[in-house]
Motif scaffolding. Structure first.
Motif, PDB file in Angstrom:
ATOM      1  N   SER A  29       0.836  -1.210   0.000  1.00 20.15           N
ATOM      2  CA  SER A  29       0.000   0.000   0.000  1.00 20.15           C
ATOM      3  C   SER A  29       0.863   1.250   0.000  1.00 20.15           C
ATOM      4  O   SER A  29       0.542   2.249  -0.646  1.00 20.15           O
ATOM      5  CB  SER A  29      -0.911   0.023   1.228  1.00 20.15           C
ATOM      6  OG  SER A  29      -1.592  -1.187   1.343  1.00 20.15           O
TER       7      SER A  29
ATOM      8  N   LEU B  82      -8.598  -1.259   0.745  1.00 17.50           N
ATOM      9  CA  LEU B  82      -8.180  -1.543   2.122  1.00 17.50           C
ATOM     10  C   LEU B  82      -9.388  -1.667   3.059  1.00 17.50           C
ATOM     11  O   LEU B  82      -9.357  -2.435   4.012  1.00 17.50           O
ATOM     12  CB  LEU B  82      -7.201  -0.472   2.616  1.00 17.50           C
ATOM     13  CG  LEU B  82      -5.869  -0.468   1.850  1.00 17.50           C
ATOM     14  CD1 LEU B  82      -4.972   0.672   2.305  1.00 17.50           C
ATOM     15  CD2 LEU B  82      -5.137  -1.803   1.986  1.00 17.50           C
ATOM     16  N   GLN B  83     -10.449  -0.920   2.752  1.00 17.72           N
ATOM     17  CA  GLN B  83     -11.676  -1.082   3.546  1.00 17.72           C
ATOM     18  C   GLN B  83     -12.267  -2.472   3.349  1.00 17.72           C
ATOM     19  O   GLN B  83     -12.751  -3.099   4.286  1.00 17.72           O
ATOM     20  CB  GLN B  83     -12.723  -0.043   3.134  1.00 17.72           C
ATOM     21  CG  GLN B  83     -12.556   1.286   3.854  1.00 17.72           C
ATOM     22  CD  GLN B  83     -13.396   2.377   3.219  1.00 17.72           C
ATOM     23  OE1 GLN B  83     -14.111   2.140   2.255  1.00 17.72           O
ATOM     24  NE2 GLN B  83     -13.306   3.575   3.775  1.00 17.72           N
ATOM     25  N   GLU B  84     -12.189  -2.945   2.104  1.00 16.69           N
ATOM     26  CA  GLU B  84     -12.709  -4.278   1.786  1.00 16.69           C
ATOM     27  C   GLU B  84     -12.044  -5.361   2.641  1.00 16.69           C
ATOM     28  O   GLU B  84     -12.614  -6.417   2.880  1.00 16.69           O
ATOM     29  CB  GLU B  84     -12.446  -4.599   0.313  1.00 16.69           C
ATOM     30  CG  GLU B  84     -13.363  -3.875  -0.635  1.00 16.69           C
ATOM     31  CD  GLU B  84     -14.743  -4.482  -0.619  1.00 16.69           C
ATOM     32  OE1 GLU B  84     -14.889  -5.618  -1.088  1.00 16.69           O
ATOM     33  OE2 GLU B  84     -15.666  -3.824  -0.106  1.00 16.69           O
TER      34      GLU B  84
ATOM     35  N   VAL C 261      -8.048   3.264  -0.969  1.00 18.73           N
ATOM     36  CA  VAL C 261      -8.839   3.345   0.268  1.00 18.73           C
ATOM     37  C   VAL C 261      -9.937   2.277   0.253  1.00 18.73           C
ATOM     38  O   VAL C 261     -10.121   1.538   1.223  1.00 18.73           O
ATOM     39  CB  VAL C 261      -9.464   4.755   0.431  1.00 18.73           C
ATOM     40  CG1 VAL C 261     -10.458   4.793   1.578  1.00 18.73           C
ATOM     41  CG2 VAL C 261      -8.366   5.782   0.626  1.00 18.73           C
ATOM     42  N   GLN C 262     -10.619   2.183  -0.883  1.00 17.14           N
ATOM     43  CA  GLN C 262     -11.702   1.198  -1.008  1.00 17.14           C
ATOM     44  C   GLN C 262     -11.186  -0.223  -0.816  1.00 17.14           C
ATOM     45  O   GLN C 262     -11.767  -1.005  -0.066  1.00 17.14           O
ATOM     46  CB  GLN C 262     -12.322   1.286  -2.399  1.00 17.14           C
ATOM     47  CG  GLN C 262     -13.643   2.020  -2.419  1.00 17.14           C
ATOM     48  CD  GLN C 262     -14.067   2.317  -3.855  1.00 17.14           C
ATOM     49  OE1 GLN C 262     -13.600   1.663  -4.802  1.00 17.14           O
ATOM     50  NE2 GLN C 262     -14.913   3.304  -4.017  1.00 17.14           N
TER      51      GLN C 262
ATOM     52  N   ASN D  48     -11.695  -5.425   5.615  1.00 14.77           N
ATOM     53  CA  ASN D  48     -12.393  -5.601   6.902  1.00 14.77           C
ATOM     54  C   ASN D  48     -13.787  -6.184   6.753  1.00 14.77           C
ATOM     55  O   ASN D  48     -14.536  -6.239   7.715  1.00 14.77           O
ATOM     56  CB  ASN D  48     -12.518  -4.248   7.611  1.00 14.77           C
ATOM     57  CG  ASN D  48     -11.158  -3.644   7.872  1.00 14.77           C
ATOM     58  OD1 ASN D  48     -10.232  -4.375   8.232  1.00 14.77           O
ATOM     59  ND2 ASN D  48     -11.022  -2.346   7.665  1.00 14.77           N
ATOM     60  N   ARG D  49     -14.155  -6.553   5.547  1.00 18.47           N
ATOM     61  CA  ARG D  49     -15.547  -7.004   5.382  1.00 18.47           C
ATOM     62  C   ARG D  49     -15.810  -8.296   6.161  1.00 18.47           C
ATOM     63  O   ARG D  49     -14.887  -9.068   6.416  1.00 18.47           O
ATOM     64  CB  ARG D  49     -15.879  -7.146   3.902  1.00 18.47           C
ATOM     65  CG  ARG D  49     -15.228  -8.279   3.186  1.00 18.47           C
ATOM     66  CD  ARG D  49     -15.460  -8.114   1.682  1.00 18.47           C
ATOM     67  NE  ARG D  49     -14.248  -8.385   0.946  1.00 18.47           N
ATOM     68  CZ  ARG D  49     -13.823  -9.597   0.642  1.00 18.47           C
ATOM     69  NH1 ARG D  49     -14.523 -10.643   1.000  1.00 18.47           N
ATOM     70  NH2 ARG D  49     -12.698  -9.769  -0.023  1.00 18.47           N
ATOM     71  N   GLN D  50     -17.077  -8.483   6.495  1.00 17.89           N
ATOM     72  CA  GLN D  50     -17.453  -9.601   7.353  1.00 17.89           C
ATOM     73  C   GLN D  50     -17.986 -10.800   6.576  1.00 17.89           C
ATOM     74  O   GLN D  50     -18.306 -11.818   7.165  1.00 17.89           O
ATOM     75  CB  GLN D  50     -18.505  -9.149   8.377  1.00 17.89           C
ATOM     76  CG  GLN D  50     -17.969  -8.142   9.388  1.00 17.89           C
ATOM     77  CD  GLN D  50     -16.737  -8.672  10.122  1.00 17.89           C
ATOM     78  OE1 GLN D  50     -16.749  -9.782  10.658  1.00 17.89           O
ATOM     79  NE2 GLN D  50     -15.639  -7.906  10.122  1.00 17.89           N
TER      80      GLN D  50
ATOM     81  N   THR E 211      -7.326  -8.925  -1.014  1.00 20.61           N
ATOM     82  CA  THR E 211      -6.992  -7.510  -0.904  1.00 20.61           C
ATOM     83  C   THR E 211      -5.595  -7.251  -1.466  1.00 20.61           C
ATOM     84  O   THR E 211      -5.368  -6.292  -2.201  1.00 20.61           O
ATOM     85  CB  THR E 211      -7.036  -7.062   0.575  1.00 20.61           C
ATOM     86  OG1 THR E 211      -8.256  -7.504   1.138  1.00 20.61           O
ATOM     87  CG2 THR E 211      -6.919  -5.560   0.696  1.00 20.61           C
TER      88      THR E 211
ATOM     89  N   GLN F 135      -8.377   6.800  -4.306  1.00 18.86           N
ATOM     90  CA  GLN F 135      -9.701   6.373  -3.863  1.00 18.86           C
ATOM     91  C   GLN F 135      -9.826   4.845  -3.945  1.00 18.86           C
ATOM     92  O   GLN F 135     -10.335   4.197  -3.019  1.00 18.86           O
ATOM     93  CB  GLN F 135     -10.742   7.034  -4.758  1.00 18.86           C
ATOM     94  CG  GLN F 135     -12.134   7.006  -4.177  1.00 18.86           C
ATOM     95  CD  GLN F 135     -13.150   7.489  -5.219  1.00 18.86           C
ATOM     96  OE1 GLN F 135     -12.772   8.164  -6.190  1.00 18.86           O
ATOM     97  NE2 GLN F 135     -14.400   7.132  -5.023  1.00 18.86           N
TER      98      GLN F 135
END
Ligand SMILES: Nc1nc2c(ncn2[C@@H]2O[C@H](COP(=O)(O)OP(=O)(O)O)[C@@H](O)[C@H]2O)c(=O)[nH]1
Ligand SMILES: [Mg+2]
Length: 469
Positions: free
Chosen positions: A72, A100-102, A97-98, A104-106, A277, A94
């Motif tokens: 990253s 890296l947020q992914e 960021v997206q 944490n998905r459950q 990721t 952008q």
């Protein structure tokens, strides 16, 4: 049917293929699958192949969080560099960021893939009915059918890239193409042998074990199911002797798949998401780098053009008597320094000079000076001008070779880190030589050279009217 797999490997493989052929004959015929027998034999062959080689090293790489962090950081550096060099880095930032947020998905993303009509849709339809899915949220996607002549390759690749885990469905026979596809997958895979109801119960184990063995280096998750078993006709003979026929629906067999998914996701679900990721961020890195190289290319090309005609005009005015002089004249230390600066690999003038002399030698060693000179001489004689002015071949060759060297330098620098890690970069002559040959070949097409010669005549002899044949 019991099989003796402990025989010598070759015999074992043939026996597996041979015995299965007989038992599968009826199914092969009813499926219209004339290739089935052939592919079973191939399956046996793969088994031998994988045995002979030991485990095939395609298990997913274990990415740890710090590796992702480092990657990253590289993407951020590329984005910063894009900004510095006048590009637009907003969408890259952008996307990062997206991505890296992914991480944490459950829920997990499962992508179901395989050849046409193997039962992909049926597998997806059968899964939600299980308890497992109610406790473990899954996003299930089906790819278009693999291996179709006019297949949707782009959509398939895009869908597969999203997958934390790939569910690869087959009919119970593994073709060479399927095997090749499986060995190339980046992700962990669960292989599903569907349509077990079509196999005679006695054959199921043999088919299963054979495929499991074939895939030993790729995955240990091979499951046999029937996602949508075909209805069967049942005949009952009453005591009276009356024969009654009825249609019965055999139950769906999906438990082996849910068990496998439960095991894999419990053991390594988090790791799989991290891997997805990582590869997503890796793609961002490559696309950011490509964007940056596009900008740099746009700045480098005019410099190359300018230098090529300077070299051309000089050699035209003062024809060089020997090939080695021509080679030297085409590689200019200042051009190397200038291009290295554009690509953020700043070369000192000393390094530029030593690289230039190495390049000149390389051009001669590879015979490129001679090939270029002869090709240009030939074009000039046949269809460019009515007469060949003295020194024109030399001037044109100098310009052409300068261009080739410049284009190669662009390729060479584009390969490096986007910003040099050390202040005086190391010159890799071998790598340059490989690229030089590639670039030379790519520009050797007659039409490309003819066009170049036309341009060259206008540049070097502006008063001449070229005669195009
Ligand atoms: N006998 C049998 N047929 C199946 C099974 N699963 C799917 N099929 C049939 O195979 C055909 C293709 O199934 P589908 O799920 O649409 O395959 P897809 O093209 O891979 O999505 C359909 O006719 C299904 O009814 C199974 O377990 N047993
Ligand atoms: Mg389908």
């Amino acid at each position: 049917m019991s099989l003796q797999i402990q025989k010598p490997i070759l015999v074992g493989g043939l026996v597996v293929a041979g015995l299965l052929s007989l038992d599968l004959l009826s199914h092969a015929a009813s499926n219209g699958n004339a290739l089935m027998l052939g592919t079973m034999a191939i399956g046996g062959g793969y088994w031998l192949w994988s045995k002979g080689r030991g485990a095939i090293a395609v298990q997913p790489i274990k990415i740890d969080p710090s590796t992702l962090t480092r990657l990253s950081e590289q993407v951020k550096l590329i984005a910063d560099q894009l900004t510095i060099e006048g590009g637009n880095s907003a969408s890259l930032r952008q996307s990062l960021v997206q991505a890296l947020q992914e991480a944490n998905r459950q829920h997990y993303r499962l992508v179901v893939t395989g050849a046409a009509r193997v039962g992909k849709t049926s597998v997806i339809a059968a899964l939600p009915a299980t308890d497992f899915i109610s406790v473990q949220p899954l996003e299930l996607t089906e790819t278009p059918a693999l291996f179709e002549v006019d297949g949707a390759k782009v959509q398939i690749d895009q869908a597969l890239q999203q997958a934390d885990l790939v569910v690869f469905v087959t009919n119970g026979d593994l073709t060479a193409t399927e095997f090749a596809h499986l060995s190339k997958l980046q992700q962990q895979v669960v292989v599903v042998l569907n349509k077990q109801d079509q196999l005679a119960p006695a054959d199921r184990d043999a088919v299963y074990q054979n495929i499991q063995r074939t895939l030993a280096g790729i995955t240990n998750q091979v499951v046999a199911i029937a996602a949508k078993p075909a209805p069967i006709k049942v005949r009952t003979i009453a005591a009276s002797g009356d024969v009654q026929e009825s249609i019965e629906q055999p139950p769906i067999e999906i438990t082996p798949l849910t068990n496998s998914l439960r095991t894999v996701l419990a053991e390594s679900g988090a790791q799989l998401v991290l891997n997805t990721t990582y590869w997503e961020v890796d793609r961002l890195k490559n696309s950011g780098k490509a964007q940056l190289n596009g900008l740099r290319r746009a700045r480098a090309l005019p410099i190359i053009e300018q230098r090529q005609w300077i070299a051309g005009a000089t050699a035209f005015a003062n024809p060089l008597p020997a090939l080695d002089l021509l080679a030297t004249a085409t590689v200019n230390a200042q051009t190397i320094v200038d291009l290295s600066a554009i690509y953020q690999q700043p070369f000192s003038i000393e390094l530029g000079q030593s690289a230039a002399s190495a390049m000149g030698k390389l051009l001669l060693q590879l015979g490129l000076v001679e090939v270029a000179t002869q090709a240009i001489g030939g074009i000039l004689k046949t269809n460019a001008v009515t007469y060949v002015a003295g020194g024109l071949v030399q001037g044109m060759s100098a310009a052409y070779l300068t261009r080739i060297v410049g284009l190669t330098l662009m390729e060479y620098f584009a390969d490096q880190d986007v910003v040099a890690a050390q202040s005086n970069p190391v010159w890799n002559s071998e790598r340059f030589g490989t690229l030089l040959q590639q670039v030379f070949q790519a520009n050797q097409r007659l039409t490309v050279m003819q066009e170049f010669v036309q341009q060259g005549i206008q540049r070097l002899m502006p008063d001449t009217k070229p005669q195009v044949s």
